[in-house]
Write a protein that holds these residues in place. Structure first.
Motif, PDB file in Angstrom:
ATOM      1  N   TYR A   1      10.848  12.846 -32.366  1.00 31.15           N
ATOM      2  CA  TYR A   1      11.197  14.255 -32.572  1.00 31.15           C
ATOM      3  C   TYR A   1      12.567  14.558 -31.954  1.00 31.15           C
ATOM      4  N   VAL A   2      12.760  14.164 -30.710  1.00 31.58           N
ATOM      5  CA  VAL A   2      14.017  14.465 -30.012  1.00 31.58           C
ATOM      6  C   VAL A   2      15.201  13.808 -30.717  1.00 31.58           C
ATOM      7  N   PHE A   3      15.061  12.539 -31.095  1.00 31.09           N
ATOM      8  CA  PHE A   3      16.177  11.811 -31.675  1.00 31.09           C
ATOM      9  C   PHE A   3      16.443  12.121 -33.142  1.00 31.09           C
ATOM     10  N   PHE A   4      15.452  12.659 -33.867  1.00 28.36           N
ATOM     11  CA  PHE A   4      15.649  12.871 -35.303  1.00 28.36           C
ATOM     12  C   PHE A   4      15.314  14.262 -35.822  1.00 28.36           C
ATOM     13  N   ASP A   5      14.297  14.917 -35.288  1.00 24.59           N
ATOM     14  CA  ASP A   5      13.827  16.168 -35.877  1.00 24.59           C
ATOM     15  C   ASP A   5      14.250  17.421 -35.120  1.00 24.59           C
ATOM     16  N   SER A   6      14.623  17.284 -33.872  1.00 24.20           N
ATOM     17  CA  SER A   6      15.067  18.452 -33.105  1.00 24.20           C
ATOM     18  C   SER A   6      16.466  18.860 -33.573  1.00 24.20           C
ATOM     19  N   HIS A   7      16.913  20.004 -33.113  1.00 20.12           N
ATOM     20  CA  HIS A   7      18.269  20.444 -33.451  1.00 20.12           C
ATOM     21  C   HIS A   7      19.290  19.399 -32.994  1.00 20.12           C
ATOM     22  N   LEU A   8      19.123  18.895 -31.793  1.00 16.63           N
ATOM     23  CA  LEU A   8      20.018  17.857 -31.259  1.00 16.63           C
ATOM     24  C   LEU A   8      19.946  16.596 -32.118  1.00 16.63           C
ATOM     25  N   GLY A   9      18.746  16.216 -32.512  1.00 16.31           N
ATOM     26  CA  GLY A   9      18.568  15.021 -33.335  1.00 16.31           C
ATOM     27  C   GLY A   9      19.258  15.109 -34.679  1.00 16.31           C
ATOM     28  N   HIS A  10      19.236  16.294 -35.280  1.00 12.98           N
ATOM     29  CA  HIS A  10      19.914  16.475 -36.558  1.00 12.98           C
ATOM     30  C   HIS A  10      21.426  16.347 -36.399  1.00 12.98           C
ATOM     31  N   GLN A  11      21.935  16.718 -35.229  1.00 15.45           N
ATOM     32  CA  GLN A  11      23.374  16.653 -34.993  1.00 15.45           C
ATOM     33  C   GLN A  11      23.838  15.272 -34.537  1.00 15.45           C
ATOM     34  N   THR A  12      22.940  14.492 -33.917  1.00 16.58           N
ATOM     35  CA  THR A  12      23.360  13.216 -33.336  1.00 16.58           C
ATOM     36  C   THR A  12      22.605  12.027 -33.904  1.00 16.58           C
ATOM     37  N   GLY A  13      21.330  11.904 -33.591  1.00 13.85           N
ATOM     38  CA  GLY A  13      20.560  10.719 -33.944  1.00 13.85           C
ATOM     39  C   GLY A  13      20.631  10.342 -35.406  1.00 13.85           C
ATOM     40  N   ARG A  14      20.491  11.325 -36.275  1.00 19.36           N
ATOM     41  CA  ARG A  14      20.517  11.049 -37.714  1.00 19.36           C
ATOM     42  C   ARG A  14      21.905  10.622 -38.185  1.00 19.36           C
ATOM     43  N   SER A  15      22.927  10.928 -37.413  1.00 18.84           N
ATOM     44  CA  SER A  15      24.285  10.545 -37.803  1.00 18.84           C
ATOM     45  C   SER A  15      24.601   9.099 -37.463  1.00 18.84           C
ATOM     46  N   PHE A  16      23.862   8.522 -36.539  1.00 22.10           N
ATOM     47  CA  PHE A  16      24.225   7.199 -36.047  1.00 22.10           C
ATOM     48  C   PHE A  16      23.272   6.083 -36.442  1.00 22.10           C
TER      49      PHE A  16
ATOM     50  N   MET B   1       1.691  18.170 -30.641  1.00 24.26           N
ATOM     51  CA  MET B   1       2.101  19.149 -29.637  1.00 24.26           C
ATOM     52  C   MET B   1       2.732  20.352 -30.338  1.00 24.26           C
ATOM     53  N   LYS B   2       2.658  21.494 -29.715  1.00 20.36           N
ATOM     54  CA  LYS B   2       3.265  22.695 -30.277  1.00 20.36           C
ATOM     55  C   LYS B   2       4.776  22.650 -30.075  1.00 20.36           C
ATOM     56  N   LYS B   3       5.501  23.115 -31.092  1.00 20.42           N
ATOM     57  CA  LYS B   3       6.971  23.088 -31.042  1.00 20.42           C
ATOM     58  C   LYS B   3       7.518  23.909 -29.882  1.00 20.42           C
ATOM     59  N   ASP B   4       6.882  25.034 -29.557  1.00 19.36           N
ATOM     60  CA  ASP B   4       7.403  25.850 -28.458  1.00 19.36           C
ATOM     61  C   ASP B   4       7.280  25.113 -27.112  1.00 19.36           C
ATOM     62  N   ILE B   5       6.310  24.202 -26.993  1.00 24.22           N
ATOM     63  CA  ILE B   5       6.194  23.389 -25.778  1.00 24.22           C
ATOM     64  C   ILE B   5       7.257  22.292 -25.789  1.00 24.22           C
ATOM     65  N   LEU B   6       7.473  21.679 -26.953  1.00 24.74           N
ATOM     66  CA  LEU B   6       8.464  20.604 -27.076  1.00 24.74           C
ATOM     67  C   LEU B   6       9.862  21.062 -26.677  1.00 24.74           C
ATOM     68  N   ASP B   7      10.188  22.281 -27.017  1.00 23.70           N
ATOM     69  CA  ASP B   7      11.524  22.806 -26.766  1.00 23.70           C
ATOM     70  C   ASP B   7      11.588  23.646 -25.497  1.00 23.70           C
TER      71      ASP B   7
ATOM     72  N   LEU C   1       7.129  21.141 -20.907  1.00 25.20           N
ATOM     73  CA  LEU C   1       6.696  19.832 -21.387  1.00 25.20           C
ATOM     74  C   LEU C   1       6.667  18.840 -20.227  1.00 25.20           C
ATOM     75  N   ASP C   2       5.529  18.229 -19.988  1.00 26.75           N
ATOM     76  CA  ASP C   2       5.375  17.227 -18.932  1.00 26.75           C
ATOM     77  C   ASP C   2       5.090  15.885 -19.590  1.00 26.75           C
ATOM     78  N   VAL C   3       6.114  15.036 -19.695  1.00 24.59           N
ATOM     79  CA  VAL C   3       5.959  13.762 -20.388  1.00 24.59           C
ATOM     80  C   VAL C   3       5.001  12.823 -19.657  1.00 24.59           C
ATOM     81  N   LEU C   4       4.806  13.031 -18.372  1.00 20.54           N
ATOM     82  CA  LEU C   4       3.908  12.160 -17.617  1.00 20.54           C
ATOM     83  C   LEU C   4       2.447  12.394 -17.976  1.00 20.54           C
TER      84      LEU C   4
END
Length: 129
Positions: free
Chosen positions: A85-100, A59-65, A69-72
């Motif tokens: 992507y959301v839990f590890f590679d997105s901006h949020l993921g770098h701040q949260t998922g990768r820390s835990f 998927m294109k990054k501009d759609i992901l963010d 984006l329609d997950v269905l």
């Protein structure tokens, strides 16, 4: 003063994911901080590194963010990529998922959670995403 129960860098590098999680909880430190301490010792094999969890996105990054984006509409493979992507590679993921947690532990958890959903119209894996 004698220190008791001190874990060396080598011992931390060889700890399983459960033990690292307990240590993280007790010390109130994100797992990432424990990993960094282990990496400083030069033992990188058990710790891993901060590479992208999803090497190639279909998927294109501009759609992901975006709200477009329609997950269905996504198939199972694309949903798995999106979750990683959301839990590890997105901006949020770098701040949260990768820390835990690590991506390998999360992938195991994610697979078990995904496989636990029944095939029901409104209580399914796609709606959870």
């Amino acid at each position: 003063m004698v220190k008791e129960h001190v874990a060396t860098y080598e011992e931390m590098a060889n700890m399983d994911h459960t033990t690292l999680g307990v240590l993280s909880t007790i010390l109130r430190l994100p797992v990432d901080n424990i990993k960094r301490a282990t990496i400083k010792s030069g033992n990188r094999s058990a710790v891993g590194h901060q590479d992208l969890a999803v090497k190639e996105m279909s998927m294109k990054k501009d759609i992901l963010d975006s709200w477009r984006l329609d997950v269905l509409e996504l198939d199972r493979e694309n949903l798995e990529q999106l979750v990683l992507y959301v839990f590890f590679d997105s901006h949020l993921g770098h701040q949260t998922g990768r820390s835990f947690t690590t991506s390998s532990v999360f992938k195991e958890f994610h697979q078990q959670a995904r496989d636990s959903y029944n095939d029901m119209p409104y209580h399914c894996y796609q709606h959870a995403c």
